[in-house]
Design a protein around this motif. Structure first.
Motif, PDB file in Angstrom:
ATOM      1  N   ALA A 162      43.675  56.763  37.367  1.00  0.00           N
ATOM      2  CA  ALA A 162      44.611  55.658  37.136  1.00  0.00           C
ATOM      3  C   ALA A 162      45.876  55.771  37.968  1.00  0.00           C
ATOM      4  O   ALA A 162      46.524  54.753  38.252  1.00  0.00           O
ATOM      5  CB  ALA A 162      44.971  55.574  35.657  1.00  0.00           C
ATOM      6  N   THR A 215      45.874  36.493  36.794  1.00  0.00           N
ATOM      7  CA  THR A 215      45.584  37.925  36.781  1.00  0.00           C
ATOM      8  C   THR A 215      44.728  38.257  35.572  1.00  0.00           C
ATOM      9  O   THR A 215      44.827  37.617  34.518  1.00  0.00           O
ATOM     10  CB  THR A 215      46.870  38.770  36.750  1.00  0.00           C
ATOM     11  OG1 THR A 215      47.653  38.389  35.615  1.00  0.00           O
ATOM     12  CG2 THR A 215      47.684  38.594  38.019  1.00  0.00           C
ATOM     13  N   ASN A 251      37.946  50.045  33.315  1.00  0.00           N
ATOM     14  CA  ASN A 251      38.792  49.006  32.735  1.00  0.00           C
ATOM     15  C   ASN A 251      39.522  49.544  31.520  1.00  0.00           C
ATOM     16  O   ASN A 251      38.899  50.187  30.654  1.00  0.00           O
ATOM     17  CB  ASN A 251      37.952  47.797  32.305  1.00  0.00           C
ATOM     18  CG  ASN A 251      37.373  47.045  33.474  1.00  0.00           C
ATOM     19  OD1 ASN A 251      38.014  46.897  34.500  1.00  0.00           O
ATOM     20  ND2 ASN A 251      36.146  46.584  33.324  1.00  0.00           N
ATOM     21  N   MET A 258      45.605  52.148  39.026  1.00  0.00           N
ATOM     22  CA  MET A 258      45.102  51.108  38.134  1.00  0.00           C
ATOM     23  C   MET A 258      46.058  49.926  38.154  1.00  0.00           C
ATOM     24  O   MET A 258      47.276  50.100  38.221  1.00  0.00           O
ATOM     25  CB  MET A 258      44.973  51.688  36.719  1.00  0.00           C
ATOM     26  CG  MET A 258      44.403  50.741  35.696  1.00  0.00           C
ATOM     27  SD  MET A 258      44.045  51.600  34.122  1.00  0.00           S
ATOM     28  CE  MET A 258      42.371  52.187  34.453  1.00  0.00           C
ATOM     29  N   ARG A 259      45.510  48.704  38.094  1.00  0.00           N
ATOM     30  CA  ARG A 259      46.361  47.518  38.176  1.00  0.00           C
ATOM     31  C   ARG A 259      45.665  46.345  37.520  1.00  0.00           C
ATOM     32  O   ARG A 259      44.463  46.395  37.230  1.00  0.00           O
ATOM     33  CB  ARG A 259      46.709  47.190  39.627  1.00  0.00           C
ATOM     34  CG  ARG A 259      45.695  46.333  40.388  1.00  0.00           C
ATOM     35  CD  ARG A 259      44.415  47.041  40.740  1.00  0.00           C
ATOM     36  NE  ARG A 259      43.536  46.224  41.583  1.00  0.00           N
ATOM     37  CZ  ARG A 259      42.237  46.426  41.705  1.00  0.00           C
ATOM     38  NH1 ARG A 259      41.632  47.404  41.054  1.00  0.00           N
ATOM     39  NH2 ARG A 259      41.511  45.641  42.495  1.00  0.00           N
ATOM     40  N   HIS A 260      46.410  45.270  37.282  1.00  0.00           N
ATOM     41  CA  HIS A 260      45.843  43.998  36.852  1.00  0.00           C
ATOM     42  C   HIS A 260      45.350  43.268  38.105  1.00  0.00           C
ATOM     43  O   HIS A 260      46.134  42.980  39.008  1.00  0.00           O
ATOM     44  CB  HIS A 260      46.891  43.139  36.141  1.00  0.00           C
ATOM     45  CG  HIS A 260      47.341  43.691  34.825  1.00  0.00           C
ATOM     46  ND1 HIS A 260      46.612  43.540  33.663  1.00  0.00           N
ATOM     47  CD2 HIS A 260      48.448  44.401  34.484  1.00  0.00           C
ATOM     48  CE1 HIS A 260      47.251  44.125  32.662  1.00  0.00           C
ATOM     49  NE2 HIS A 260      48.362  44.651  33.137  1.00  0.00           N
ATOM     50  N   GLN A 302      43.364  46.134  32.789  1.00  0.00           N
ATOM     51  CA  GLN A 302      43.766  46.882  33.978  1.00  0.00           C
ATOM     52  C   GLN A 302      42.533  47.592  34.530  1.00  0.00           C
ATOM     53  O   GLN A 302      41.690  48.056  33.760  1.00  0.00           O
ATOM     54  CB  GLN A 302      44.855  47.891  33.629  1.00  0.00           C
ATOM     55  CG  GLN A 302      46.128  47.263  33.131  1.00  0.00           C
ATOM     56  CD  GLN A 302      47.176  48.306  32.810  1.00  0.00           C
ATOM     57  OE1 GLN A 302      47.665  49.024  33.697  1.00  0.00           O
ATOM     58  NE2 GLN A 302      47.517  48.421  31.539  1.00  0.00           N
TER      59      GLN A 302
END
Length: 221
Positions: free
Chosen positions: A39, A55, A120, A45-47, A59
């Motif tokens: 992450a 979006t 996710n 890790m991101r949207h 995440q």
């Protein structure tokens, strides 16, 4: 009418199998630790930003390959340009064991070699709309692992986003594999159940979902 499928091992549709409590508590803790490392990078890790400007509420981070709508690449030009974390051999073994156990046939895992994991993270408000996993060039099964809060997993048909579908309760440690006639079925997560995570897994809130897939892409990317 769709009801929640009870906890025993269930074939939800041809090629789609739910195996409760497949991951041991120790395996769940180990996977949580690995997800925390992934992450933070090299690609964090991101949207995910969608083509129409929205979006995703979950995440996401990729291992082995980077995913953005609707393609796989080795680097992440939409995030920081870095090359994603390599796909570890031990995850390949998880995938092979998962397919063999889901289908109760060791030969079903022969040649199964996942090369990407999409991780996710769902907070209490996150959902995932019904969609098909069609960005891979392989029809090999998808292996889905759940850790943390339980969720309602909606598994549909291959023709449309609507009914018929079945809602399955996925709990921490559960395995879900879909391949064969169900490989391109629509599926999603309409609801997470906050407060159901077991702190012993190392995840006190939220849900981690790790999906292993075969991209069918050239190794060099």
């Amino acid at each position: 009418m769709n009801a929640l499928v009870p906890c025993p091992r269930t074939t939800v549709a041809p090629g789609a199998v739910h195996v409760p409590d497949w991951l041991s508590p120790a395996e769940q803790r180990s996977l949580v630790d690995a997800c925390r490392r992934w992450a933070v990078g090299p690609v964090p890790m991101r949207h995910v930003r969608l083509p129409r400007g929205g979006t995703m509420s979950v995440q996401m981070v990729g291992v082995g390959w980077h995913w953005r709508p609707y393609a796989y690449t080795r680097t992440a030009p939409d995030v920081n340009g870095a090359r994603v974390a390599p796909f570890p051999t031990w995850l390949v073994e998880y995938g092979r064991r998962a397919v063999a156990d889901a289908y109760q046939d060791p030969s079903a895992a022969a040649g199964y070699a996942p090369d990407v994991a999409l991780v996710n993270f769902y907070d209490a408000a996150a959902t995932m709309g019904l969609h098909q996993d069609r960005d891979e060039r392989s029809a090999a099964p998808v292996v889905s692992l759940s850790i943390g809060d339980s969720c309602v997993f909606r598994f549909g048909n291959t023709e449309r986003r609507g009914r018929p579908y079945t809602d399955v309760e996925l709990c921490s440690g559960d395995l879900f594999v879909f391949g064969g006639p169900s490989r391109f079925a629509y599926h999603g997560v309409p609801k997470v159940r906050p407060g159901t995570a077991d702190p012993a897994t190392g995840l006190t809130s939220g849900r981690l979902n790790i999906t292993l897939r075969v991209t069918g892409l050239a190794a060099g990317g």
